[in-house]
Scaffold this motif. Structure first.
Motif, PDB file in Angstrom:
ATOM      1  N   GLN A   1      27.180  44.233  40.924  1.00  0.00           N
ATOM      2  CA  GLN A   1      26.438  45.364  40.338  1.00  0.00           C
ATOM      3  C   GLN A   1      26.839  46.616  40.937  1.00  0.00           C
ATOM      4  OE1 GLN A   1      22.099  44.210  40.779  1.00  0.00           O
ATOM      5  NE2 GLN A   1      22.492  42.357  39.406  1.00  0.00           N
ATOM      6  N   LEU A   2      28.008  46.902  40.849  1.00  0.00           N
ATOM      7  CA  LEU A   2      28.498  48.071  41.311  1.00  0.00           C
ATOM      8  C   LEU A   2      29.567  48.609  40.225  1.00  0.00           C
ATOM      9  CD1 LEU A   2      29.227  47.697  45.191  1.00  0.00           C
ATOM     10  CD2 LEU A   2      27.166  48.760  44.355  1.00  0.00           C
ATOM     11  N   GLU A   3      29.570  48.447  38.992  1.00  0.00           N
ATOM     12  CA  GLU A   3      30.388  48.542  37.988  1.00  0.00           C
ATOM     13  C   GLU A   3      30.615  50.250  38.027  1.00  0.00           C
ATOM     14  OE1 GLU A   3      28.043  45.484  35.896  1.00  0.00           O
ATOM     15  OE2 GLU A   3      27.562  46.731  37.576  1.00  0.00           O
ATOM     16  N   SER A   4      29.535  50.909  38.254  1.00  0.00           N
ATOM     17  CA  SER A   4      29.330  52.333  38.003  1.00  0.00           C
ATOM     18  C   SER A   4      30.024  53.030  39.135  1.00  0.00           C
ATOM     19  CB  SER A   4      27.862  52.758  37.801  1.00  0.00           C
ATOM     20  OG  SER A   4      27.245  52.543  39.022  1.00  0.00           O
ATOM     21  N   ILE A   5      30.316  52.560  40.402  1.00  0.00           N
ATOM     22  CA  ILE A   5      31.058  53.079  41.355  1.00  0.00           C
ATOM     23  C   ILE A   5      32.299  52.527  41.907  1.00  0.00           C
ATOM     24  CG2 ILE A   5      28.625  53.945  42.283  1.00  0.00           C
ATOM     25  CD1 ILE A   5      28.894  51.735  44.450  1.00  0.00           C
ATOM     26  N   ALA A   6      33.087  52.091  40.724  1.00  0.00           N
ATOM     27  CA  ALA A   6      34.227  51.447  40.854  1.00  0.00           C
ATOM     28  C   ALA A   6      35.267  52.429  41.642  1.00  0.00           C
ATOM     29  CB  ALA A   6      34.791  50.803  39.829  1.00  0.00           C
TER      30      ALA A   6
ATOM     31  N   ALA B   1      32.828  41.129  47.678  1.00  0.00           N
ATOM     32  CA  ALA B   1      33.815  40.865  46.529  1.00  0.00           C
ATOM     33  C   ALA B   1      35.057  40.594  46.972  1.00  0.00           C
ATOM     34  CB  ALA B   1      33.351  41.907  45.675  1.00  0.00           C
ATOM     35  N   ARG B   2      35.468  41.408  47.952  1.00  0.00           N
ATOM     36  CA  ARG B   2      37.018  41.239  48.049  1.00  0.00           C
ATOM     37  C   ARG B   2      37.556  40.087  49.003  1.00  0.00           C
ATOM     38  NH1 ARG B   2      39.182  45.270  52.814  1.00  0.00           N
ATOM     39  NH2 ARG B   2      37.629  43.720  54.024  1.00  0.00           N
ATOM     40  N   ALA B   3      36.498  39.390  49.567  1.00  0.00           N
ATOM     41  CA  ALA B   3      36.950  38.171  49.977  1.00  0.00           C
ATOM     42  C   ALA B   3      36.608  37.351  48.889  1.00  0.00           C
ATOM     43  CB  ALA B   3      35.984  37.590  51.050  1.00  0.00           C
ATOM     44  N   LEU B   4      36.262  37.288  47.941  1.00  0.00           N
ATOM     45  CA  LEU B   4      35.861  36.221  46.696  1.00  0.00           C
ATOM     46  C   LEU B   4      36.895  36.359  45.818  1.00  0.00           C
ATOM     47  CD1 LEU B   4      31.992  36.455  45.994  1.00  0.00           C
ATOM     48  CD2 LEU B   4      33.172  34.590  47.129  1.00  0.00           C
ATOM     49  N   ALA B   5      37.521  37.552  45.778  1.00  0.00           N
ATOM     50  CA  ALA B   5      38.446  37.801  44.669  1.00  0.00           C
ATOM     51  C   ALA B   5      39.952  36.641  44.528  1.00  0.00           C
ATOM     52  CB  ALA B   5      39.226  39.359  44.774  1.00  0.00           C
ATOM     53  N   PRO B   6      40.219  36.142  45.802  1.00  0.00           N
ATOM     54  CA  PRO B   6      41.357  35.098  46.100  1.00  0.00           C
ATOM     55  C   PRO B   6      40.521  33.790  45.392  1.00  0.00           C
ATOM     56  CG  PRO B   6      41.296  36.733  47.839  1.00  0.00           C
ATOM     57  CD  PRO B   6      40.179  36.862  47.092  1.00  0.00           C
ATOM     58  N   ASN B   7      39.473  33.693  45.242  1.00  0.00           N
ATOM     59  CA  ASN B   7      38.704  32.447  44.924  1.00  0.00           C
ATOM     60  C   ASN B   7      39.018  31.457  46.100  1.00  0.00           C
ATOM     61  OD1 ASN B   7      37.510  30.552  43.362  1.00  0.00           O
ATOM     62  ND2 ASN B   7      39.348  29.626  42.478  1.00  0.00           N
TER      63      ASN B   7
ATOM     64  N   GLN C   1      44.409  40.525  37.486  1.00  0.00           N
ATOM     65  CA  GLN C   1      43.671  41.153  38.244  1.00  0.00           C
ATOM     66  C   GLN C   1      42.476  41.998  37.727  1.00  0.00           C
ATOM     67  OE1 GLN C   1      46.104  43.917  40.925  1.00  0.00           O
ATOM     68  NE2 GLN C   1      48.041  42.545  40.234  1.00  0.00           N
ATOM     69  N   ASN C   2      42.537  42.669  36.680  1.00  0.00           N
ATOM     70  CA  ASN C   2      41.461  43.593  36.052  1.00  0.00           C
ATOM     71  C   ASN C   2      40.394  42.758  35.644  1.00  0.00           C
ATOM     72  OD1 ASN C   2      43.289  46.114  36.431  1.00  0.00           O
ATOM     73  ND2 ASN C   2      44.054  45.785  34.273  1.00  0.00           N
ATOM     74  N   GLU C   3      40.497  41.526  35.457  1.00  0.00           N
ATOM     75  CA  GLU C   3      39.642  40.631  34.626  1.00  0.00           C
ATOM     76  C   GLU C   3      38.650  40.121  35.933  1.00  0.00           C
ATOM     77  OE1 GLU C   3      41.420  37.605  32.772  1.00  0.00           O
ATOM     78  OE2 GLU C   3      41.664  38.465  30.846  1.00  0.00           O
ATOM     79  N   ILE C   4      39.602  39.913  37.173  1.00  0.00           N
ATOM     80  CA  ILE C   4      38.415  39.363  38.353  1.00  0.00           C
ATOM     81  C   ILE C   4      37.951  40.627  39.021  1.00  0.00           C
ATOM     82  CG2 ILE C   4      39.199  38.562  40.666  1.00  0.00           C
ATOM     83  CD1 ILE C   4      41.624  37.074  39.787  1.00  0.00           C
TER      84      ILE C   4
ATOM     85  N   LEU D   1      32.981  43.067  40.186  1.00  0.00           N
ATOM     86  CA  LEU D   1      31.883  44.351  40.237  1.00  0.00           C
ATOM     87  C   LEU D   1      30.784  44.126  39.335  1.00  0.00           C
ATOM     88  CD1 LEU D   1      34.950  47.006  39.295  1.00  0.00           C
ATOM     89  CD2 LEU D   1      33.260  46.835  41.417  1.00  0.00           C
ATOM     90  N   ASP D   2      30.683  43.186  38.175  1.00  0.00           N
ATOM     91  CA  ASP D   2      29.651  43.153  37.644  1.00  0.00           C
ATOM     92  C   ASP D   2      28.571  41.927  38.444  1.00  0.00           C
ATOM     93  OD1 ASP D   2      28.074  42.433  35.024  1.00  0.00           O
ATOM     94  OD2 ASP D   2      28.666  40.550  35.182  1.00  0.00           O
TER      95      ASP D   2
END
Length: 351
Positions: free
Chosen positions: A127-132, A150-156, A115-118, A123-124
């Motif tokens: 380009q929103l790593e700084s506001i996670a 990003a949420r829609a892409l997370a489950p691939n 999960q953390n890796e995805i 986030l990278d």
């Protein structure tokens, strides 16, 4: 060239009560392609998206994703089992979850390390790593849109559906995010279908565009072909600028109009002297001060680098032309013009 078909929509029909909203709609989406469903309000484009997502049953026809049947008249695979992601018009972010946890929501059954890796990877990507650790109400509209993506892409997902996701944003941000989202999807290789009523948005976003009207798919094609090779009068009038100019067929390749004889490489089998209407785009009209047809400027729209002029011909017919903005003509001015039509498209007049 890649020709692998990912999604196949085959002659689908959808009804609300006794009213047919989609009637015999068919198209394919190839693996890795980004496509758009375009059309005026009420044409059925959102219903088509809902049918693909599994929220709208079919009266007839089939929808398949790869080798898997998604829907037909007697079967409907549940939305969560379709390997399809969706980005809604209002983003539908969870207000009580941070940016990172919103992205994580659809992959909570995976091991924590995965999960953390995805989440970190997405986030990278957006380009929103700084506001996670921020919450949705602390984000701009553009940032919320990227989090929803990003949420829609997370489950691939194998396919991503986007239901007018830019409509709540101002014009400049819409244009920027349109291209940004396309770049993100191309980078991760995810196929997608965008629903929009904005043809400029569709042209910038889609590899292929389907134009719907009254529940029927008029044309499924590249942006170039929709503009230069419309298959019927509705597509010609809906897409782009310009209009239809009356003419008379001479032979299979030539049509006589008020702007002279137009010749193309397309063959028409109408008899000589058949009345027809010829599609004339603004980029088909050029100045010819010495030997052109006289026209009068009746309207102008300045857009920075170019100005769109509406010109009236001696018979009263109107054509449009796009000239560089340093050519500054006024309403009432007379311009001598000619047609240079590379794509000769003509239709029989409406009865």
């Amino acid at each position: 060239m890649r020709t692998d078909t990912l999604l196949k929509v085959d002659s689908i029909q959808c009804q609300y009560g006794s009213q047919a909203v989609l009637d015999g709609v068919s198209f394919d989406v190839n693996d890795g392609d980004i496509c758009c469903l375009l059309g005026p309000s009420g044409c059925g484009k959102t219903t088509a998206l809902r049918a693909i997502a599994g929220f709208q049953p079919l009266t007839s026809g089939t929808i398949t994703l790869g080798d898997q049947l998604l829907s037909n008249h007697s079967f409907q695979l549940e939305p969560e089992q379709r390997q399809i992601g969706m980005v809604f018009q209002d983003y539908a972010l969870f207000p009580h979850l941070t940016v990172g946890d919103n992205i994580r929501f659809g992959i909570q059954k995976s091991p924590l390390l995965e999960q953390n890796e995805i989440v970190d990877s997405l986030l990278d990507l957006i380009q929103l790593e700084s506001i996670a650790q921020r919450f949705p109400h602390e984000l701009s509209g553009g940032q919320q849109q990227r989090v929803a993506l990003a949420r829609a892409l997370a489950p691939n997902p194998r396919l991503l559906l986007l239901d007018e996701p830019f409509s709540n944003l101002d014009v400049d941000l819409r244009r920027h995010l349109n291209l940004e989202v396309r770049d993100i999807l191309k980078e991760v290789g995810t196929s997608a279908i965008l629903v929009t009523h904005d043809q400029e948005e569709a042209f910038a976003f889609g590899d292929r565009i389907g134009l719907l009207h009254n529940g029927r798919l008029q044309q499924w094609d590249t942006p170039f072909n929709l503009y230069h090779e419309p298959c019927n009068r509705f597509v010609a009038n809906f897409i782009g600028q310009g209009g239809l100019l009356p003419g008379m067929s001479i032979d299979q390749h030539r049509i006589k109009t008020e702007l002279g004889v137009m010749t193309g490489n397309r063959s028409y089998d109408w008899p000589a002297n058949t009345p027809v209407d010829v599609l004339v785009r603004p980029d088909d009209i050029v100045l010819n001060p010495d030997n052109g047809i006289s026209s009068t400027v009746v309207k102008k729209v300045f857009s920075g680098s170019a100005t769109l002029y509406t010109l009236q011909l001696p018979t009263g017919s109107l054509v449009e032309s796009l000239f560089p903005s340093h050519h500054d003509y006024s309403v009432g001015d007379t311009l001598n013009i000619q047609a240079e039509v590379e794509h000769l498209i003509a239709f029989l007049p409406d009865k």
